[in-house]
Design a protein around this motif. Structure first.
Motif, PDB file in Angstrom:
ATOM      1  N   UNK A 100     -41.954  18.588   4.191  1.00  0.00           N
ATOM      2  CA  UNK A 100     -41.891  17.266   3.527  1.00  0.00           C
ATOM      3  C   UNK A 100     -43.548  17.439   3.026  1.00  0.00           C
ATOM      4  N   UNK A 101     -43.510  17.724   1.339  1.00  0.00           N
ATOM      5  CA  UNK A 101     -44.282  17.767   1.100  1.00  0.00           C
ATOM      6  C   UNK A 101     -45.562  16.826   0.452  1.00  0.00           C
ATOM      7  N   UNK A 102     -46.445  16.734   0.791  1.00  0.00           N
ATOM      8  CA  UNK A 102     -47.755  15.151   0.029  1.00  0.00           C
ATOM      9  C   UNK A 102     -48.908  16.243  -0.994  1.00  0.00           C
TER      10      UNK A 102
ATOM     11  N   UNK B 228     -58.735  22.179   0.224  1.00  0.00           N
ATOM     12  CA  UNK B 228     -59.071  22.580  -1.095  1.00  0.00           C
ATOM     13  C   UNK B 228     -57.763  23.151  -2.182  1.00  0.00           C
ATOM     14  N   UNK B 229     -56.790  22.164  -1.476  1.00  0.00           N
ATOM     15  CA  UNK B 229     -55.274  22.375  -2.301  1.00  0.00           C
ATOM     16  C   UNK B 229     -55.390  21.231  -2.121  1.00  0.00           C
ATOM     17  N   UNK B 230     -55.876  20.307  -1.523  1.00  0.00           N
ATOM     18  CA  UNK B 230     -55.537  18.914  -2.233  1.00  0.00           C
ATOM     19  C   UNK B 230     -53.846  18.422  -1.794  1.00  0.00           C
ATOM     20  N   UNK B 231     -53.365  19.054  -0.169  1.00  0.00           N
ATOM     21  CA  UNK B 231     -51.820  19.060   0.223  1.00  0.00           C
ATOM     22  C   UNK B 231     -52.033  19.320   0.993  1.00  0.00           C
ATOM     23  N   UNK B 232     -50.619  18.500   1.878  1.00  0.00           N
ATOM     24  CA  UNK B 232     -50.465  18.266   3.113  1.00  0.00           C
ATOM     25  C   UNK B 232     -48.658  18.487   3.695  1.00  0.00           C
ATOM     26  N   UNK B 233     -48.385  18.843   4.263  1.00  0.00           N
ATOM     27  CA  UNK B 233     -47.520  18.732   4.659  1.00  0.00           C
ATOM     28  C   UNK B 233     -46.508  18.571   5.964  1.00  0.00           C
ATOM     29  N   UNK B 234     -45.765  17.470   6.481  1.00  0.00           N
ATOM     30  CA  UNK B 234     -45.146  16.761   7.569  1.00  0.00           C
ATOM     31  C   UNK B 234     -43.801  18.045   7.792  1.00  0.00           C
ATOM     32  N   UNK B 235     -43.384  18.773   9.195  1.00  0.00           N
ATOM     33  CA  UNK B 235     -42.761  20.096   9.208  1.00  0.00           C
ATOM     34  C   UNK B 235     -41.892  19.000  10.762  1.00  0.00           C
ATOM     35  N   UNK B 236     -40.425  18.818  10.108  1.00  0.00           N
ATOM     36  CA  UNK B 236     -39.907  18.357  11.056  1.00  0.00           C
ATOM     37  C   UNK B 236     -38.769  19.250  11.799  1.00  0.00           C
ATOM     38  N   UNK B 237     -38.847  19.645  13.038  1.00  0.00           N
ATOM     39  CA  UNK B 237     -38.309  21.118  13.304  1.00  0.00           C
ATOM     40  C   UNK B 237     -37.112  20.047  14.464  1.00  0.00           C
ATOM     41  N   UNK B 238     -35.673  21.375  14.543  1.00  0.00           N
ATOM     42  CA  UNK B 238     -34.574  20.705  15.556  1.00  0.00           C
ATOM     43  C   UNK B 238     -34.071  19.305  15.381  1.00  0.00           C
ATOM     44  N   UNK B 239     -34.416  18.999  13.655  1.00  0.00           N
ATOM     45  CA  UNK B 239     -33.042  18.309  13.685  1.00  0.00           C
ATOM     46  C   UNK B 239     -32.166  17.337  14.082  1.00  0.00           C
ATOM     47  N   UNK B 240     -32.263  15.990  13.933  1.00  0.00           N
ATOM     48  CA  UNK B 240     -31.803  15.485  14.672  1.00  0.00           C
ATOM     49  C   UNK B 240     -31.335  14.358  14.019  1.00  0.00           C
ATOM     50  N   UNK B 241     -29.865  13.984  14.512  1.00  0.00           N
ATOM     51  CA  UNK B 241     -29.176  12.432  13.579  1.00  0.00           C
ATOM     52  C   UNK B 241     -30.371  11.412  13.502  1.00  0.00           C
TER      53      UNK B 241
END
Lengths: 108, 115
Positions: A20-22, A67-80
């Motif tokens: 998920x990018x921000x 420097x890129x004014x950017x962040x992200x959240x990484x969700x691994x091994x997705x569960x319901x």
């Protein structure tokens, strides 16, 4: 002022990885944090980045590039149970500014 | 157990009436916040307070008022001047605001409906 942009919705299957990018605009901030909110519930804190780089907390990781004014959240091994809304938030002195949120839909 | 308590969970109000939402925390946090959330939307900041007897307007303060007479309490009044008050209201707190806000702890929210 400050503004944050996130995708409105992301759909993925169980076991997959979702990013998920921000992107943000701000004149200054201390850090970028991420929250999870299930329908009808309260947001709960997931992760925080004060410095550039990757922070790992179990299945969730968060990244920041000032420097890129950017962040992200990484969700691994997705569960319901990961089906929820996810918000990025800028922390500046005395307050938090939230993005509009990304609805993550996990399918079997 | 430490935490933030909001009451009531559901609140119904007639048009033209003021109503006060309660928020109490026993986390010994200096900073407290009020956010409004509309369906499918993000959190918008109404008011925030970094210390007792001091508070600042957020992005959507019109039609709302707050007080911070005690460290643990930050009640929000929704006045009749608020044109569209039906929403989900979230109270939050965080430690050490002077060192930069890092993490917010949220209450369970109050769902206000104007009837």
């Amino acid at each position: 002022g400050q503004s944050l942009e996130q995708p409105s919705e992301v759909t993925a299957v169980e076991g997959a990885i979702v990013q998920i990018n921000c992107t943000y605009q701000t004149s200054g901030f201390y850090g970028l944090s991420w929250y999870q909110q299930h329908d009808g519930g309260a947001p709960t804190f997931l992760s925080y980045n004060a410095l550039d780089g990757l922070e790992e907390t179990g299945r969730f990781s968060s990244f920041l590039s000032r420097s890129d004014s950017y962040g992200y959240l990484l969700l691994q091994e997705l569960q319901m149970k990961d089906s929820a809304s996810y918000f990025c938030a800028l922390g500046s002195w005395g307050k938090f500014q939230f993005g509009a949120g990304t609805q993550v839909v996990v399918t079997p | 157990d430490g935490g933030i308590t909001q009451s009531p969970k559901y609140l119904f109000r007639k048009e033209g009436q003021n109503v006060t939402l309660s928020c109490e925390q026993n986390l010994n946090h200096d900073a407290m916040y009020w956010y409004r959330q509309d369906p499918g939307q993000g959190l918008r900041l109404i008011y925030y307070s970094q210390i007792v007897n001091d508070f600042q307007k957020g992005d959507i303060a019109e039609g709302y008022s707050v007080s911070r007479e005690k460290k643990e309490s930050f009640p929000l009044t929704v006045t009749s001047a608020q044109k569209n008050p039906t929403a989900f209201y979230l109270c939050a707190s965080s430690p050490e605001p002077g060192q930069g806000a890092t993490e917010a702890f949220f209450g369970q929210g109050t769902r206000l409906t104007v009837v």
